[in-house]
Design an enzyme around this catalytic site. Structure first.
Site, mmCIF file in Angstrom:
data_model
loop_
_atom_site.group_PDB
_atom_site.id
_atom_site.type_symbol
_atom_site.label_atom_id
_atom_site.label_comp_id
_atom_site.label_asym_id
_atom_site.label_seq_id
_atom_site.Cartn_x
_atom_site.Cartn_y
_atom_site.Cartn_z
ATOM 1 N N GLU A 152 17.918 55.886 -92.533
ATOM 2 C CA GLU A 152 18.748 55.869 -91.426
ATOM 3 C C GLU A 152 17.917 54.814 -90.788
ATOM 4 O O GLU A 152 16.848 54.768 -90.329
ATOM 5 C CB GLU A 152 18.220 57.076 -90.648
ATOM 6 N N CYS A 199 18.774 53.833 -82.019
ATOM 7 C CA CYS A 199 19.472 53.486 -83.297
ATOM 8 C C CYS A 199 20.835 53.025 -82.810
ATOM 9 O O CYS A 199 21.582 52.198 -83.204
ATOM 10 C CB CYS A 199 19.306 54.025 -84.306
HETATM 11 P P1 NAD Z 1 9.286 51.636 -88.502
HETATM 12 O O1 NAD Z 1 9.954 51.316 -89.753
HETATM 13 O O2 NAD Z 1 8.134 50.777 -88.189
HETATM 14 O O3 NAD Z 1 8.356 53.014 -88.809
HETATM 15 C C1 NAD Z 1 9.377 54.120 -89.215
HETATM 16 C C2 NAD Z 1 8.150 55.393 -89.831
HETATM 17 O O4 NAD Z 1 7.771 54.575 -91.163
HETATM 18 C C3 NAD Z 1 6.897 55.267 -89.084
HETATM 19 O O5 NAD Z 1 6.433 56.445 -89.478
HETATM 20 C C4 NAD Z 1 5.876 54.303 -89.840
HETATM 21 O O6 NAD Z 1 4.521 54.544 -89.855
HETATM 22 C C5 NAD Z 1 6.581 54.385 -91.317
HETATM 23 N N1 NAD Z 1 6.176 53.194 -92.138
HETATM 24 C C6 NAD Z 1 6.689 52.026 -91.831
HETATM 25 N N2 NAD Z 1 6.455 51.111 -92.756
HETATM 26 C C7 NAD Z 1 6.249 51.908 -93.973
HETATM 27 C C8 NAD Z 1 6.123 51.632 -95.385
HETATM 28 N N3 NAD Z 1 5.953 50.548 -95.993
HETATM 29 N N4 NAD Z 1 5.916 52.901 -96.207
HETATM 30 C C9 NAD Z 1 5.941 53.992 -95.621
HETATM 31 N N5 NAD Z 1 6.125 54.362 -94.380
HETATM 32 C C10 NAD Z 1 6.465 53.256 -93.758
HETATM 33 O O7 NAD Z 1 10.206 52.151 -87.247
HETATM 34 P P2 NAD Z 1 10.139 52.526 -85.700
HETATM 35 O O8 NAD Z 1 9.467 51.215 -85.066
HETATM 36 O O9 NAD Z 1 9.202 53.764 -85.715
HETATM 37 O O10 NAD Z 1 11.352 52.793 -85.352
HETATM 38 C C11 NAD Z 1 12.429 52.094 -84.846
HETATM 39 C C12 NAD Z 1 13.602 51.896 -85.705
HETATM 40 O O11 NAD Z 1 14.141 52.964 -86.427
HETATM 41 C C13 NAD Z 1 14.842 51.063 -85.032
HETATM 42 O O12 NAD Z 1 15.149 50.119 -86.049
HETATM 43 C C14 NAD Z 1 15.860 52.262 -84.990
HETATM 44 O O13 NAD Z 1 17.151 51.486 -85.110
HETATM 45 C C15 NAD Z 1 15.608 53.002 -86.010
HETATM 46 N N6 NAD Z 1 16.116 54.442 -86.098
HETATM 47 C C16 NAD Z 1 17.236 54.325 -86.704
HETATM 48 C C17 NAD Z 1 17.948 55.653 -86.569
HETATM 49 C C18 NAD Z 1 19.087 56.116 -87.339
HETATM 50 O O14 NAD Z 1 19.445 57.455 -87.319
HETATM 51 N N7 NAD Z 1 19.612 55.245 -88.104
HETATM 52 C C19 NAD Z 1 17.205 56.759 -85.502
HETATM 53 C C20 NAD Z 1 16.247 56.554 -84.819
HETATM 54 C C21 NAD Z 1 15.534 55.162 -84.986
#
Ligand code: NAD
Length: 511
Positions: A238, A272
């Site tokens: 997501e 998001c």
């Molecule tokens: P992010 O990708 O930086 O991190 C999300 C999670 O993934 C964190 O727990 C992080 O520690 C982990 N992570 C990051 N890189 C990783 C890797 N290489 N391997 C394993 N784990 C990893 O995102 P964020 O800044 O926390 O969230 C914001 C983003 O989330 C925005 O782009 C938003 O649109 C999206 N989002 C989407 C939805 C949806 O339902 N589509 C809902 C909420 C947020």
């Protein structure tokens, strides 16, 4: 929010930018041990009758809702969410989520019995039984740190799975509070929490889990998908978006202005599904912009529009605004950091060139660029001209027409005269297209991806052998040809029946 320093999460208040405490990261080497513990707990859990699991999950819901005030306080302190918003978007919705799944789960997990043709398959019973997958890895973002994990944890547990949950490093306090409630309300190790950042997330993907549910950025999602592929672990992603709102000429402007105002600026635009682009019909464009700007100016920094999550987010949002302004965009309100913590005011831009980052890339901040269109086809093309596809909202009095416009946008969720609110609904599918990810959270389609559909075949016919077993004789082909002729549309019943019967007799007599 927080930052990671030497295996420690340094917790910061985004409203002021000041450190407020620390939490330890889970050592990366410990992650496989936590997954192993969850697997043991999950095996026992999956064997318990569904009614038992429902009782425990009901108890978890009650325990979480009883701590609603604490949840809201942590959401405010850690993410800077205004309390009213924290209640409605994370706590009320969570109550509805539990209620939904507890209502439907018995039907949804009911085995599916196949209706078999008794001539072809005498004495046989075939059913498809949804079974627990095992251990679900949940890697979560910070922007809805209570509701988003529960969106998967509730159906995953009801389906008999264990969960290893990695909260965002920027929402570690919310994660810790959830972990405390899990420890009190659930069997030991059934939901295990792993604290930390990408390193812990990557260790989790590699630790022998059965499914990864990832919510976060496109870059994070791609890294997780590539890593999961190496371990042949399925994942649901997501990811981010750049959702458009389309205001048709007949829209009720008061509602469209209020709805899009909220769609763009709630959670400080860090949703998001935030409205990140508004496309407005030329007939109502000037009035819409004038009213939207007047209302955006009334939003109070802090009380209505909380802070951005950290300094990097603030810098990114402002850089996008500055680039657009340098390229000729007009700032109609807001447009610069307030200087207090990581706050950015509600900002409306017009005359934005469509190749600017603020028009094309996810901003994840309280900035709304507004553009004019002349025909609906033009608006649909502009909405689709994006690498993302999570949601669209179309605003118009003629609902059928607005819906027809919305359905032409390639995305996961289409709203008519509303926006952004269905993600938490347990029964509604939530999932993007294009770079917004794949897989679904919410609804029976999400549940289907949290179970393994095992087919169980039981034969009570007791015969020596089946007609299709060895030896392969001409009678076998005659019989098969007859069965195909009988079942084929336009086939000859007479020829079919004759061949099927003579083949059958041949099989019985001579093999
Ligand atoms: P992010 O990708 O930086 O991190 C999300 C999670 O993934 C964190 O727990 C992080 O520690 C982990 N992570 C990051 N890189 C990783 C890797 N290489 N391997 C394993 N784990 C990893 O995102 P964020 O800044 O926390 O969230 C914001 C983003 O989330 C925005 O782009 C938003 O649109 C999206 N989002 C989407 C939805 C949806 O339902 N589509 C809902 C909420 C947020």
């Amino acid at each position: 929010m927080s930052r990671i320093e030497a295996e420690t999460l340094v917790l910061l208040d985004p409203r002021t930018g000041t450190p407020v405490g620390e939490l330890p990261c889970t050592p990366v080497g410990e992650v496989p041990l936590r997954v192993a513990a969850a697997r043991v707990a999950g095996e026992a859990w999956s064997k318990r009758p569904l009614e038992d699991r429902m009782e425990v999950v009901r108890g978890l819901g009650t325990a979480l809702l009883a701590r609603g005030k604490e949840l809201v306080a942590v959401l405010e302190a850690e993410i800077g969410k205004p309390p009213g918003e924290a209640w409605t978007s994370e706590v009320v919705t969570m109550g509805e989520l539990f209620a939904h799944w507890l209502e439907v789960i018995e039907d949804e997990l009911e085995p599916v019995q196949l209706e078999l043709n008794p001539v072809n398959y005498p004495g046989k019973r075939v059913e498809v039984v949804p079974e627990a997958l095992g251990v679900v890895a949940l890697i979560m973002p910070w922007n809805y740190p209570i509701h988003l994990p529960m969106r998967t944890i509730v159906p995953a547990l009801l389906a008999g799975n264990a969960v290893v949950f990695k909260p965002s490093e920027h929402a570690a306090r919310c994660g810790a509070l959830l972990a405390e409630v899990f420890a009190a309300a659930l069997p030991a190790d059934l939901v295990v929490t792993v604290q930390g950042g990408p390193a812990q997330g990557a260790a989790l993907v590699a630790a022998g889990v059965d499914k990864v549910v990832f919510t976060g950025s496109v870059a994070g999602g791609k890294a997780v998908a590539a890593h999961a592929a190496q371990h042949l672990v399925p994942c649901a992603l997501e990811l981010g978006s750049k959702d458009a709102a389309i205001v048709l000429a007949d829209a009720k402007l008061d509602r469209a202005v209020e709805g899009i105002l909220w769609g763009a600026f709630h959670n400080a635009g860090q949703d998001c599904a935030s409205v990140e682009r508004a496309l407005v019909h030329e007939k109502v464009y000037d009035t819409f912009v004038e009213r939207l700007v007047a209302r955006a100016k009334e939003l109070r920094v802090g009380a209505d529009v909380g802070p951005l999550i950290n300094e990097a987010a603030l810098a990114k949002v402002h850089a996008q605004v500055e680039e657009a302004v340098a390229r000729g965009a007009k700032v109609r309100c807001g447009g610069a950091p307030t200087g207090q913590g990581y706050h950015y005011p509600a900002t409306v831009l017009t005359d934005v060139p469509t190749d600017c980052a603020i028009w094309r890339e996810e901003t994840f901040g309280p900035v709304l660029p507004v553009a004019k269109f002349s025909t609906e086809a033009e608006a649909v093309a502009a909405a689709n001209d994006s690498p993302y596809g999570l949601c669209v909202s179309v605003w118009g009095k003629d609902v059928a027409k607005a819906q027809a416009v919305a359905l032409q946008v390639r995305c996961g969720v289409a709203y008519v005269n509303n926006c952004c609110f269905s993600g938490p609904m347990g029964g509604a599918a939530w999932g993007g297209r294009k770079q917004s990810g794949y897989g679904v959270t919410g609804s029976r389609w999400a549940l289907a991806a949290l179970v393994h559909p095992r087919t169980v075949v039981v034969d009570r016919s007791g015969g020596k052998k089946e007609l299709w077993w060895y030896p392969y004789t001409p009678a076998l082909s005659t019989m098969a040809e007859g069965l195909v002729e009988l079942g084929r549309v336009g086939g000859s019943r007479l020829t079919g029946a004759r061949n099927a019967l003579s083949g059958l007799l041949g099989r019985w007599k001579n093999g």
